[in-house]
Design a protein around this motif. Structure first.
Motif, PDB file in Angstrom:
ATOM      1  N   UNK A 137       1.184  -0.997   0.429  1.00 37.17           N
ATOM      2  CA  UNK A 137       0.206   0.470  -0.041  1.00 37.17           C
ATOM      3  C   UNK A 137       0.796   1.008   0.127  1.00 37.17           C
ATOM      4  N   UNK A 138       2.057   1.270   0.744  1.00 33.86           N
ATOM      5  CA  UNK A 138       2.709   2.114   0.928  1.00 33.86           C
ATOM      6  C   UNK A 138       4.094   2.562   0.677  1.00 33.86           C
ATOM      7  N   UNK A 139       4.657   1.131  -0.616  1.00 36.60           N
ATOM      8  CA  UNK A 139       6.256   1.953  -0.351  1.00 36.60           C
ATOM      9  C   UNK A 139       6.263   2.660  -1.593  1.00 36.60           C
ATOM     10  N   UNK A 140       5.332   3.145  -2.056  1.00 37.84           N
ATOM     11  CA  UNK A 140       5.854   3.689  -3.158  1.00 37.84           C
ATOM     12  C   UNK A 140       5.232   5.542  -2.846  1.00 37.84           C
ATOM     13  N   UNK A 147      11.324  -1.342  -0.929  1.00 44.17           N
ATOM     14  CA  UNK A 147      10.597  -2.231   0.697  1.00 44.17           C
ATOM     15  C   UNK A 147      10.960  -1.409   1.714  1.00 44.17           C
ATOM     16  N   UNK A 148      11.198   0.014   1.424  1.00 45.93           N
ATOM     17  CA  UNK A 148      11.088   0.661   2.876  1.00 45.93           C
ATOM     18  C   UNK A 148       9.919   1.455   2.712  1.00 45.93           C
ATOM     19  N   UNK A 149       9.669   2.041   4.061  1.00 47.62           N
ATOM     20  CA  UNK A 149       8.363   2.405   4.063  1.00 47.62           C
ATOM     21  C   UNK A 149       9.016   4.798   4.273  1.00 47.62           C
ATOM     22  N   UNK A 150       8.763   4.707   3.024  1.00 45.27           N
ATOM     23  CA  UNK A 150      10.607   6.405   3.312  1.00 45.27           C
ATOM     24  C   UNK A 150       8.871   7.496   4.010  1.00 45.27           C
ATOM     25  N   UNK A 152       6.299   7.532   6.342  1.00 47.38           N
ATOM     26  CA  UNK A 152       5.630   6.785   7.852  1.00 47.38           C
ATOM     27  C   UNK A 152       3.719   7.034   7.441  1.00 47.38           C
ATOM     28  N   UNK A 153       3.947   8.002   8.128  1.00 46.85           N
ATOM     29  CA  UNK A 153       2.638   8.899   9.059  1.00 46.85           C
ATOM     30  C   UNK A 153       1.891   8.807   7.685  1.00 46.85           C
ATOM     31  N   UNK A 154       2.569   8.807   6.354  1.00 46.88           N
ATOM     32  CA  UNK A 154       1.482   9.099   5.548  1.00 46.88           C
ATOM     33  C   UNK A 154       1.038   7.769   4.942  1.00 46.88           C
ATOM     34  N   UNK A 155       1.549   7.142   5.813  1.00 49.46           N
ATOM     35  CA  UNK A 155       1.110   5.648   5.051  1.00 49.46           C
ATOM     36  C   UNK A 155      -0.577   5.478   5.858  1.00 49.46           C
ATOM     37  N   UNK A 156      -1.487   5.542   5.072  1.00 53.83           N
ATOM     38  CA  UNK A 156      -3.107   4.687   5.443  1.00 53.83           C
ATOM     39  C   UNK A 156      -3.825   4.085   4.521  1.00 53.83           C
TER      40      UNK A 156
END
Length: 307
Positions: A137-140, A147-150, A152-156
């Motif tokens: 969902x959020x790797x991009x 492979x890293x969530x750059x 993270x606080x924008x990952x929903x």
């Protein structure tokens, strides 16, 4: 451990999350020695050893660490500004006692159904499913699929999509209701049962799933996650003064108790004064580099209810 190169001394200090605090039991002097003197004396003794062994004058000394060691770096620069020429501080665990009291208690409760049989609410296989869903969902988000969530606080991501359904009850890519709720509790962080407000600013962040096994989640069925033993030792023998009369666990402590933070204030005053006065360090030419770390929310955020 110290490292020396061409007259430069780097002191790397820190404390593991597997630390035992039993030796602090009923001793306020031990807390003073650990929080106020340990890093300073380690710096002084390290310099003496290096100077004697290498027969060179130390011209520059630096302190590098993260989390607890990072707090030590910053407090050292404030209390003993002459010890180091610079500190490299990653994710300082400021106000550690108060925050850790809430964080470790909440995290242990989130992943265990009880502390007697260590019944797991979530397994390593569950964590793998969650991690894959988060990355999908959020790797991009940071513009690179690596492979890293750059951010993270924008990952929903919608974790409820991982729940078992009538059609996929045996799917290895789904979570039971128990595991799903456990993961939600980890992401949410501690919440007061009285006011229903957050006790920390946030829970663990998306992208931190790689460190859940062994820390929050037991590596094997029936095993004990690392934070469970740590929580008992920390809460029973370090966080509060005076020490509790009986052993405290994550399941017996009341996070909604209004005076809880006040009971940790003496220990907090030793490890961190709350005043970020780096003026003397600056006057001596000291330099500070601070960076963030993806696990920062475990220890670094200040409790909402803290003054």
């Amino acid at each position: 451990m110290p490292a020396c190169s061409k007259g430069r001394l780097t002191r790397i200090l820190g404390a593991s999350n597997n630390s035992k605090f039993d030796s602090f039991a009923n001793s306020f002097q031990m807390r003073i020695d650990w929080d106020y003197l340990a890093t300073h004396l380690a710096a002084v003794i390290s310099k003496a050893i290096v100077t004697k062994y290498y027969s060179v004058e130390i011209r520059y000394a630096y302190h590098l660490e993260l989390l607890t060691g990072c707090r030590q770096s910053l407090v050292e620069a404030q209390r003993y500004p002459e010890d180091f020429n610079g500190v490299y501080a990653t994710a300082p665990a400021l106000n550690e006692t108060g925050v850790t009291t809430y964080a470790i208690t909440s995290n242990v409760r989130a992943v265990l159904l009880d502390e007697t049989n260590f019944t797991q609410a979530i397994t390593v296989d569950n964590v793998r499913v969650i991690k894959e869903a988060v990355l999908d969902a959020c790797d991009y988000l940071a513009g690179l699929k690596d492979g890293v969530i750059g951010i993270p606080r924008s990952c929903h991501f919608e974790i409820d999509r991982l729940a078992f359904s009538a059609r996929h009850q045996n799917s290895s890519s789904c979570l039971s209701r128990t595991a799903l709720e456990a993961a939600k509790r980890l992401y949410a962080g501690p919440v007061s049962s009285i006011t229903h407000q957050q006790l920390n600013l946030e829970g663990v962040l998306p992208g931190s799933e790689s460190v859940w096994p062994g820390t929050y989640v037991a590596q094997t069925e029936g095993g004990n996650p690392g934070y469970c033993d740590f929580a008992v030792s920390f809460l029973s023998h370090y966080a509060f003064w005076p020490d509790p009369a009986e052993e405290v666990t994550s399941f017996t402590i009341n996070l909604s108790e209004p005076t809880l933070l006040a009971r940790t204030s003496k220990t907090e005053s030793l490890e961190y004064t709350g005043m970020a006065d780096m003026s003397k360090f600056q006057q001596l030419g000291g330099k500070v580099i601070m960076t963030r770390y993806f696990r920062c929310t475990e220890l670094c955020t200040r409790p909402v209810s803290s003054p």
